[in-house]
Design a protein around this motif. Structure first.
Motif, PDB file in Angstrom:
ATOM      1  N   VAL A  58       0.840  -1.202   0.000  1.00  0.00           N
ATOM      2  CA  VAL A  58       0.000   0.000   0.000  1.00  0.00           C
ATOM      3  C   VAL A  58       0.874   1.251   0.000  1.00  0.00           C
ATOM      4  O   VAL A  58       0.598   2.216  -0.718  1.00  0.00           O
ATOM      5  N   LYS A  59       1.955   1.245   0.764  1.00  0.00           N
ATOM      6  CA  LYS A  59       2.855   2.401   0.795  1.00  0.00           C
ATOM      7  C   LYS A  59       3.562   2.577  -0.544  1.00  0.00           C
ATOM      8  O   LYS A  59       3.745   3.707  -1.001  1.00  0.00           O
ATOM      9  N   THR A  60       3.940   1.473  -1.199  1.00  0.00           N
ATOM     10  CA  THR A  60       4.571   1.572  -2.514  1.00  0.00           C
ATOM     11  C   THR A  60       3.591   2.124  -3.536  1.00  0.00           C
ATOM     12  O   THR A  60       3.929   2.998  -4.337  1.00  0.00           O
ATOM     13  N   PHE A  61       2.340   1.644  -3.521  1.00  0.00           N
ATOM     14  CA  PHE A  61       1.325   2.163  -4.424  1.00  0.00           C
ATOM     15  C   PHE A  61       1.053   3.636  -4.139  1.00  0.00           C
ATOM     16  O   PHE A  61       0.929   4.447  -5.062  1.00  0.00           O
ATOM     17  N   GLY A  62       0.967   3.997  -2.864  1.00  0.00           N
ATOM     18  CA  GLY A  62       0.733   5.390  -2.492  1.00  0.00           C
ATOM     19  C   GLY A  62       1.858   6.301  -2.954  1.00  0.00           C
ATOM     20  O   GLY A  62       1.614   7.394  -3.465  1.00  0.00           O
ATOM     21  N   SER A  63       3.108   5.857  -2.795  1.00  0.00           N
ATOM     22  CA  SER A  63       4.223   6.688  -3.238  1.00  0.00           C
ATOM     23  C   SER A  63       4.234   6.813  -4.759  1.00  0.00           C
ATOM     24  O   SER A  63       4.541   7.878  -5.291  1.00  0.00           O
ATOM     25  N   ALA A  64       3.871   5.744  -5.483  1.00  0.00           N
ATOM     26  CA  ALA A  64       3.800   5.823  -6.947  1.00  0.00           C
ATOM     27  C   ALA A  64       2.715   6.805  -7.376  1.00  0.00           C
ATOM     28  O   ALA A  64       2.927   7.625  -8.278  1.00  0.00           O
ATOM     29  N   ALA A  65       1.563   6.743  -6.724  1.00  0.00           N
ATOM     30  CA  ALA A  65       0.468   7.663  -7.069  1.00  0.00           C
ATOM     31  C   ALA A  65       0.842   9.101  -6.721  1.00  0.00           C
ATOM     32  O   ALA A  65       0.566  10.025  -7.502  1.00  0.00           O
ATOM     33  N   LEU A  66       1.474   9.311  -5.580  1.00  0.00           N
ATOM     34  CA  LEU A  66       1.848  10.666  -5.173  1.00  0.00           C
ATOM     35  C   LEU A  66       2.952  11.242  -6.051  1.00  0.00           C
ATOM     36  O   LEU A  66       2.959  12.441  -6.349  1.00  0.00           O
ATOM     37  N   ARG A  84       7.788   7.959   6.510  1.00  0.00           N
ATOM     38  CA  ARG A  84       8.152   9.378   6.519  1.00  0.00           C
ATOM     39  C   ARG A  84       8.226   9.931   5.095  1.00  0.00           C
ATOM     40  O   ARG A  84       7.777  11.056   4.831  1.00  0.00           O
ATOM     41  N   SER A  85       8.771   9.149   4.163  1.00  0.00           N
ATOM     42  CA  SER A  85       8.868   9.602   2.777  1.00  0.00           C
ATOM     43  C   SER A  85       7.498   9.758   2.137  1.00  0.00           C
ATOM     44  O   SER A  85       7.264  10.712   1.375  1.00  0.00           O
ATOM     45  N   VAL A  86       6.575   8.848   2.426  1.00  0.00           N
ATOM     46  CA  VAL A  86       5.228   8.941   1.869  1.00  0.00           C
ATOM     47  C   VAL A  86       4.519  10.175   2.432  1.00  0.00           C
ATOM     48  O   VAL A  86       3.836  10.897   1.692  1.00  0.00           O
ATOM     49  N   VAL A  87       4.695  10.447   3.702  1.00  0.00           N
ATOM     50  CA  VAL A  87       4.065  11.622   4.322  1.00  0.00           C
ATOM     51  C   VAL A  87       4.648  12.901   3.729  1.00  0.00           C
ATOM     52  O   VAL A  87       3.908  13.855   3.439  1.00  0.00           O
ATOM     53  N   ILE A  88       5.955  12.951   3.509  1.00  0.00           N
ATOM     54  CA  ILE A  88       6.583  14.127   2.907  1.00  0.00           C
ATOM     55  C   ILE A  88       6.055  14.343   1.492  1.00  0.00           C
ATOM     56  O   ILE A  88       5.771  15.480   1.091  1.00  0.00           O
ATOM     57  N   LEU A  89       5.906  13.261   0.721  1.00  0.00           N
ATOM     58  CA  LEU A  89       5.332  13.383  -0.620  1.00  0.00           C
ATOM     59  C   LEU A  89       3.910  13.931  -0.560  1.00  0.00           C
ATOM     60  O   LEU A  89       3.525  14.780  -1.376  1.00  0.00           O
ATOM     61  N   LEU A  90       3.128  13.459   0.390  1.00  0.00           N
ATOM     62  CA  LEU A  90       1.756  13.931   0.535  1.00  0.00           C
ATOM     63  C   LEU A  90       1.728  15.420   0.853  1.00  0.00           C
ATOM     64  O   LEU A  90       0.962  16.183   0.258  1.00  0.00           O
ATOM     65  N   VAL A  91       2.587  15.864   1.752  1.00  0.00           N
ATOM     66  CA  VAL A  91       2.639  17.284   2.124  1.00  0.00           C
ATOM     67  C   VAL A  91       3.078  18.129   0.928  1.00  0.00           C
ATOM     68  O   VAL A  91       2.493  19.190   0.666  1.00  0.00           O
ATOM     69  N   LEU A  92       4.083  17.669   0.181  1.00  0.00           N
ATOM     70  CA  LEU A  92       4.524  18.415  -0.994  1.00  0.00           C
ATOM     71  C   LEU A  92       3.425  18.527  -2.041  1.00  0.00           C
ATOM     72  O   LEU A  92       3.242  19.588  -2.659  1.00  0.00           O
ATOM     73  N   ASP A  93       2.672  17.455  -2.247  1.00  0.00           N
ATOM     74  CA  ASP A  93       1.575  17.499  -3.218  1.00  0.00           C
ATOM     75  C   ASP A  93       0.470  18.450  -2.763  1.00  0.00           C
ATOM     76  O   ASP A  93      -0.109  19.166  -3.589  1.00  0.00           O
ATOM     77  N   VAL A  94       0.185  18.477  -1.485  1.00  0.00           N
ATOM     78  CA  VAL A  94      -0.833  19.401  -0.972  1.00  0.00           C
ATOM     79  C   VAL A  94      -0.360  20.847  -1.136  1.00  0.00           C
ATOM     80  O   VAL A  94      -1.140  21.728  -1.525  1.00  0.00           O
TER      81      VAL A  94
END
Length: 97
Positions: free
Chosen positions: A17-25, A76-86
């Motif tokens: 799920v984290k790999t899919f989330g990072s790919a989508a982000l 942490r990397s997935v959360v940082i990607l989410l914040v950058l996208d927002v």
């Protein structure tokens, strides 16, 4: 009594799920960079510059993690990607107003 060895616990669906989330982000962020570039320069050249910036960002991500989509993606990397996208979406919304 059983003489069979105990089975190892599997990691489950969390890493997938984290790999899919990072790919989508990463994909969403690359598109957002292109749109922000278009919005700032009001031309296709701005879109091109945004996509070049996205390419450098993905290269930086790969140098950080060893692969573009590593299997054990740190949370942490997935959360940082989410914040950058927002943040990119907020910039695009401010440009649109």
């Amino acid at each position: 009594m059983s003489t069979q060895p105990a089975r190892q616990a599997t990691p489950g669906a969390g890493p997938d799920v984290k790999t899919f989330g990072s790919a989508a982000l990463l994909t969403f962020g690359a598109g957002m960079l292109g749109m922000v570039g278009w919005g700032l320069l009001s031309s296709g050249f701005g879109f091109f510059l945004g996509l070049v910036a996205a390419g450098f960002g993905i290269y930086w991500w790969k140098s950080l993690h060893g692969r573009v989509f590593p299997q054990p993606v740190p949370t942490r990397s997935v959360v940082i990607l989410l914040v950058l996208d927002v943040v990119l979406m907020g910039i695009l919304l401010l440009i649109a107003l």
